[in-house]
Motif scaffolding. Structure first.
Motif, PDB file in Angstrom:
ATOM      1  N   LEU A 168       1.761  -5.830   7.895  1.00 14.85           N
ATOM      2  CA  LEU A 168       0.636  -5.720   6.974  1.00 14.85           C
ATOM      3  C   LEU A 168       0.075  -4.316   7.149  1.00 14.85           C
ATOM      4  CD1 LEU A 168      -1.148  -9.130   7.681  1.00 14.85           C
ATOM      5  CD2 LEU A 168       0.535  -8.627   5.902  1.00 14.85           C
ATOM      6  N   ILE A 169       0.218  -3.486   6.130  1.00 15.29           N
ATOM      7  CA  ILE A 169      -0.133  -2.069   6.244  1.00 15.29           C
ATOM      8  C   ILE A 169      -1.259  -1.745   5.272  1.00 15.29           C
ATOM      9  CG2 ILE A 169       0.722   0.303   6.020  1.00 15.29           C
ATOM     10  CD1 ILE A 169       3.522  -0.815   6.683  1.00 15.29           C
ATOM     11  N   TYR A 170      -2.353  -1.251   5.804  1.00 18.33           N
ATOM     12  CA  TYR A 170      -3.524  -0.917   4.990  1.00 18.33           C
ATOM     13  C   TYR A 170      -3.733   0.601   5.014  1.00 18.33           C
ATOM     14  CZ  TYR A 170      -4.396  -5.914   5.473  1.00 18.33           C
ATOM     15  OH  TYR A 170      -4.264  -7.296   5.457  1.00 18.33           O
ATOM     16  N   LEU A 171      -3.535   1.223   3.865  1.00 17.64           N
ATOM     17  CA  LEU A 171      -3.744   2.657   3.715  1.00 17.64           C
ATOM     18  C   LEU A 171      -5.141   2.873   3.143  1.00 17.64           C
ATOM     19  CD1 LEU A 171      -0.312   3.548   2.035  1.00 17.64           C
ATOM     20  CD2 LEU A 171      -0.832   3.373   4.483  1.00 17.64           C
ATOM     21  N   MET A 172      -5.978   3.605   3.852  1.00 15.70           N
ATOM     22  CA  MET A 172      -7.370   3.800   3.439  1.00 15.70           C
ATOM     23  C   MET A 172      -7.666   5.294   3.359  1.00 15.70           C
ATOM     24  SD  MET A 172      -9.236   1.004   5.907  1.00 15.70           S
ATOM     25  CE  MET A 172      -8.595  -0.662   6.066  1.00 15.70           C
ATOM     26  N   GLY A 173      -8.040   5.754   2.175  1.00 16.57           N
ATOM     27  CA  GLY A 173      -8.352   7.180   2.075  1.00 16.57           C
ATOM     28  C   GLY A 173      -8.270   7.706   0.665  1.00 16.57           C
ATOM     29  N   ASP A 174      -7.804   8.946   0.559  1.00 21.91           N
ATOM     30  CA  ASP A 174      -7.777   9.618  -0.741  1.00 21.91           C
ATOM     31  C   ASP A 174      -6.378   9.575  -1.351  1.00 21.91           C
ATOM     32  OD1 ASP A 174      -6.303  11.680   0.565  1.00 21.91           O
ATOM     33  OD2 ASP A 174      -8.173  12.658   1.166  1.00 21.91           O
ATOM     34  N   LEU A 218      -2.943  10.029   0.475  1.00 28.32           N
ATOM     35  CA  LEU A 218      -2.358   8.853   1.112  1.00 28.32           C
ATOM     36  C   LEU A 218      -1.788   7.895   0.068  1.00 28.32           C
ATOM     37  CD1 LEU A 218      -1.915   7.826   3.969  1.00 28.32           C
ATOM     38  CD2 LEU A 218      -4.115   6.650   3.850  1.00 28.32           C
ATOM     39  N   ARG A 219      -2.351   7.928  -1.127  1.00 25.61           N
ATOM     40  CA  ARG A 219      -1.789   7.125  -2.222  1.00 25.61           C
ATOM     41  C   ARG A 219      -0.364   7.554  -2.545  1.00 25.61           C
ATOM     42  NH1 ARG A 219      -5.269   8.051  -7.004  1.00 25.61           N
ATOM     43  NH2 ARG A 219      -3.873   9.814  -7.356  1.00 25.61           N
ATOM     44  N   GLN A 220      -0.037   8.830  -2.274  1.00 22.81           N
ATOM     45  CA  GLN A 220       1.328   9.313  -2.496  1.00 22.81           C
ATOM     46  C   GLN A 220       2.346   8.513  -1.696  1.00 22.81           C
ATOM     47  OE1 GLN A 220       0.242  13.764  -1.947  1.00 22.81           O
ATOM     48  NE2 GLN A 220       2.081  13.783  -3.227  1.00 22.81           N
ATOM     49  N   TRP A 221       1.949   7.966  -0.555  1.00 23.91           N
ATOM     50  CA  TRP A 221       2.865   7.148   0.240  1.00 23.91           C
ATOM     51  C   TRP A 221       3.321   5.918  -0.542  1.00 23.91           C
ATOM     52  CZ3 TRP A 221       1.553   6.644   6.140  1.00 23.91           C
ATOM     53  CH2 TRP A 221       1.412   7.925   6.684  1.00 23.91           C
ATOM     54  N   ILE A 222       2.381   5.304  -1.251  1.00 18.11           N
ATOM     55  CA  ILE A 222       2.714   4.118  -2.056  1.00 18.11           C
ATOM     56  C   ILE A 222       3.759   4.487  -3.113  1.00 18.11           C
ATOM     57  CG2 ILE A 222       1.789   2.653  -3.903  1.00 18.11           C
ATOM     58  CD1 ILE A 222       0.902   1.369  -1.505  1.00 18.11           C
ATOM     59  N   TYR A 223       3.530   5.591  -3.814  1.00 16.10           N
ATOM     60  CA  TYR A 223       4.461   6.022  -4.858  1.00 16.10           C
ATOM     61  C   TYR A 223       5.836   6.323  -4.277  1.00 16.10           C
ATOM     62  CZ  TYR A 223       0.225   6.632  -7.708  1.00 16.10           C
ATOM     63  OH  TYR A 223      -0.953   6.440  -8.387  1.00 16.10           O
ATOM     64  N   TYR A 224       5.866   6.994  -3.129  1.00 15.13           N
ATOM     65  CA  TYR A 224       7.152   7.370  -2.531  1.00 15.13           C
ATOM     66  C   TYR A 224       7.904   6.130  -2.046  1.00 15.13           C
ATOM     67  CZ  TYR A 224      10.613   9.664   0.402  1.00 15.13           C
ATOM     68  OH  TYR A 224      11.802  10.075   0.951  1.00 15.13           O
ATOM     69  N   ILE A 264       1.922  -3.713   1.672  1.00 17.04           N
ATOM     70  CA  ILE A 264       1.384  -2.355   1.824  1.00 17.04           C
ATOM     71  C   ILE A 264       0.304  -2.167   0.767  1.00 17.04           C
ATOM     72  CG2 ILE A 264       1.884   0.116   1.879  1.00 17.04           C
ATOM     73  CD1 ILE A 264       4.791  -0.576   2.482  1.00 17.04           C
ATOM     74  N   GLN A 265      -0.890  -1.832   1.195  1.00 16.03           N
ATOM     75  CA  GLN A 265      -2.015  -1.678   0.268  1.00 16.03           C
ATOM     76  C   GLN A 265      -2.685  -0.326   0.469  1.00 16.03           C
ATOM     77  OE1 GLN A 265      -5.266  -4.817  -0.441  1.00 16.03           O
ATOM     78  NE2 GLN A 265      -6.366  -3.267   0.746  1.00 16.03           N
ATOM     79  N   TRP A 266      -2.960   0.349  -0.643  1.00 15.63           N
ATOM     80  CA  TRP A 266      -3.777   1.568  -0.610  1.00 15.63           C
ATOM     81  C   TRP A 266      -5.099   1.300  -1.316  1.00 15.63           C
ATOM     82  CZ3 TRP A 266      -5.954   4.343  -4.668  1.00 15.63           C
ATOM     83  CH2 TRP A 266      -6.617   5.519  -4.303  1.00 15.63           C
ATOM     84  N   LYS A 267      -6.178   1.710  -0.663  1.00 18.92           N
ATOM     85  CA  LYS A 267      -7.496   1.602  -1.268  1.00 18.92           C
ATOM     86  C   LYS A 267      -8.274   2.879  -0.995  1.00 18.92           C
ATOM     87  CE  LYS A 267     -11.341  -1.638  -1.837  1.00 18.92           C
ATOM     88  NZ  LYS A 267     -11.904  -2.936  -1.435  1.00 18.92           N
ATOM     89  N   ARG A 309       7.960  12.465   2.612  1.00 17.04           N
ATOM     90  CA  ARG A 309       9.019  11.773   3.369  1.00 17.04           C
ATOM     91  C   ARG A 309       8.856  12.007   4.867  1.00 17.04           C
ATOM     92  NH1 ARG A 309      13.616  13.850   5.288  1.00 17.04           N
ATOM     93  NH2 ARG A 309      13.475  15.675   3.934  1.00 17.04           N
ATOM     94  N   ASN A 310       8.537  13.232   5.261  1.00 17.29           N
ATOM     95  CA  ASN A 310       8.378  13.540   6.682  1.00 17.29           C
ATOM     96  C   ASN A 310       7.112  12.918   7.254  1.00 17.29           C
ATOM     97  OD1 ASN A 310      10.503  15.559   7.847  1.00 17.29           O
ATOM     98  ND2 ASN A 310      10.156  16.232   5.751  1.00 17.29           N
ATOM     99  N   GLN A 311       6.046  12.835   6.452  1.00 15.36           N
ATOM    100  CA  GLN A 311       4.842  12.144   6.910  1.00 15.36           C
ATOM    101  C   GLN A 311       5.144  10.664   7.166  1.00 15.36           C
ATOM    102  OE1 GLN A 311       1.743  12.762   4.017  1.00 15.36           O
ATOM    103  NE2 GLN A 311       1.647  14.978   4.356  1.00 15.36           N
ATOM    104  N   ILE A 312       5.847  10.039   6.229  1.00 22.38           N
ATOM    105  CA  ILE A 312       6.170   8.621   6.365  1.00 22.38           C
ATOM    106  C   ILE A 312       7.139   8.392   7.516  1.00 22.38           C
ATOM    107  CG2 ILE A 312       7.318   6.675   5.217  1.00 22.38           C
ATOM    108  CD1 ILE A 312       6.081   7.633   2.597  1.00 22.38           C
ATOM    109  N   ASN A 313       8.075   9.298   7.720  1.00 23.96           N
ATOM    110  CA  ASN A 313       9.006   9.154   8.835  1.00 23.96           C
ATOM    111  C   ASN A 313       8.264   9.191  10.172  1.00 23.96           C
ATOM    112  OD1 ASN A 313      11.939   9.105   9.753  1.00 23.96           O
ATOM    113  ND2 ASN A 313      11.186  10.912  10.830  1.00 23.96           N
ATOM    114  N   MET A 314       7.267  10.072  10.262  1.00 22.70           N
ATOM    115  CA  MET A 314       6.451  10.131  11.480  1.00 22.70           C
ATOM    116  C   MET A 314       5.690   8.806  11.657  1.00 22.70           C
ATOM    117  SD  MET A 314       5.886  12.436  13.832  1.00 22.70           S
ATOM    118  CE  MET A 314       4.859  12.487  15.295  1.00 22.70           C
ATOM    119  N   PHE A 315       5.174   8.291  10.557  1.00 22.18           N
ATOM    120  CA  PHE A 315       4.457   7.002  10.566  1.00 22.18           C
ATOM    121  C   PHE A 315       5.358   5.881  11.064  1.00 22.18           C
ATOM    122  CE2 PHE A 315       4.073   3.196   7.791  1.00 22.18           C
ATOM    123  CZ  PHE A 315       2.941   2.642   8.351  1.00 22.18           C
ATOM    124  N   LEU A 316       6.591   5.829  10.545  1.00 20.13           N
ATOM    125  CA  LEU A 316       7.530   4.776  10.943  1.00 20.13           C
ATOM    126  C   LEU A 316       7.900   4.888  12.428  1.00 20.13           C
ATOM    127  CD1 LEU A 316       9.894   4.806   7.813  1.00 20.13           C
ATOM    128  CD2 LEU A 316       8.079   3.155   8.326  1.00 20.13           C
TER     129      LEU A 316
END
Length: 268
Positions: free
Chosen positions: A69-75, A78-84, A117-120, A257-264
């Motif tokens: 359960l992944i909650y993305l909170m911000g601007d 960070l919404r770009q992660w959802i699109y990618y 995965i949710q972005w708000k 992609r590199n931001q998300i890879n670091m996240f993973l």
């Protein structure tokens, strides 16, 4: 005036870019990031403080995200992660929450793997020419307080870009309130994973005075200082966007992609 050369001048030692290849410690929450925190090579971000594993294939990402359960909170950075992720991981399907516009809450679901995965967006201030609804508006600390948390729950937070035109005390107060909410979360659920994505550098084509990276750099220092004692992961988007020389508030996909890879790497 001339140049004076020092006596007994010794050679300058330059560290090779591949020094981090010798690092065997896996990226994990709570690690302190040096300055700079990494470098780029062939469009790949290589952290200078921990060992990364490349998770580019959809199958590997799916295995990593299973039951999360992944909650993305911000601007919107960070919404770009959802699109990618929607483009790369075909099993993640967009779920319509009946919102309006780009600032509506976004949600991706994989029912088979029980992944959400949710972005708000964070609440006021939001600087935009686009219309958005305030019906479900909420501050990040209140959103964190509503999450029960467990070992499969991940929260990613980023704030900064929309705070740049305003007095710095507004940003500092918000960051402190978020920090206190994370402390409360860790008291009731210490196994919950929290990751902080620092803000990006941005282009200077509009309103250079109020949106300058100077304001972003000060905010970057403040938020690192406030979160220094918390067991959170850091995704250094500031250093990444400098290294990639993107000069864009919304960097291209290879940076995301590199931001998300670091996240993973932090959560798997």
């Amino acid at each position: 005036m001339g140049v004076e050369i020092m006596k007994n001048f010794t050679s300058i030692k330059v560290l090779p870019c591949n020094k981090s290849k010798n690092i065997e410690t896996k990226c994990q929450l709570g690690m302190k990031t040096p300055f700079p925190s990494g470098y780029t090579m062939e469009k790949r971000w290589i952290a200078a403080f921990c060992k990364q594993i490349e998770l580019n294939e959809s199958k590997n990402i799916n295995n990593c995200l299973k039951r999360k359960l992944i909650y993305l909170m911000g601007d919107s950075t960070l919404r770009q992660w959802i699109y990618y992720l929607q483009k790369v991981v075909k099993t993640l399907k967009y779920f319509d929450l009946h919102g309006a516009g780009a600032f509506e809450t976004h949600m991706l679901l994989d029912a088979e793997r029980h992944t959400l995965i949710q972005w708000k967006k964070h609440s006021h201030p939001i600087v935009t020419k686009s219309r958005y609804s305030v019906k479900v508006d909420n501050y990040i600390p209140r959103e964190i307080d509503r999450i029960a948390g467990d070992s499969d729950t991940v929260i990613v937070i980023t704030i900064g870009q929309h705070f740049r035109p305003f007095p710095i005390n507004l940003f500092a107060r918000r960051a402190i309130n978020i920090q206190k909410a994370i402390e409360r979360l860790f008291l009731r659920s210490p196994e919950t994973k929290v990751i902080l994505k620092t803000e990006n550098t941005r282009d200077m084509s509009q309103n250079a005075e109020i949106f300058s990276d100077f304001h972003g750099y000060i905010q970057n220092l403040i938020i690192r200082d406030i979160f220094v004692d918390l067991n959170v992961g850091i995704i250094d988007a500031w250093d990444m966007t400098i290294a990639y020389d993107t000069n864009n508030i919304h960097p291209p996909d290879h940076v995301i992609r590199n931001q998300i890879n670091m996240f993973l790497n932090y959560i798997c």
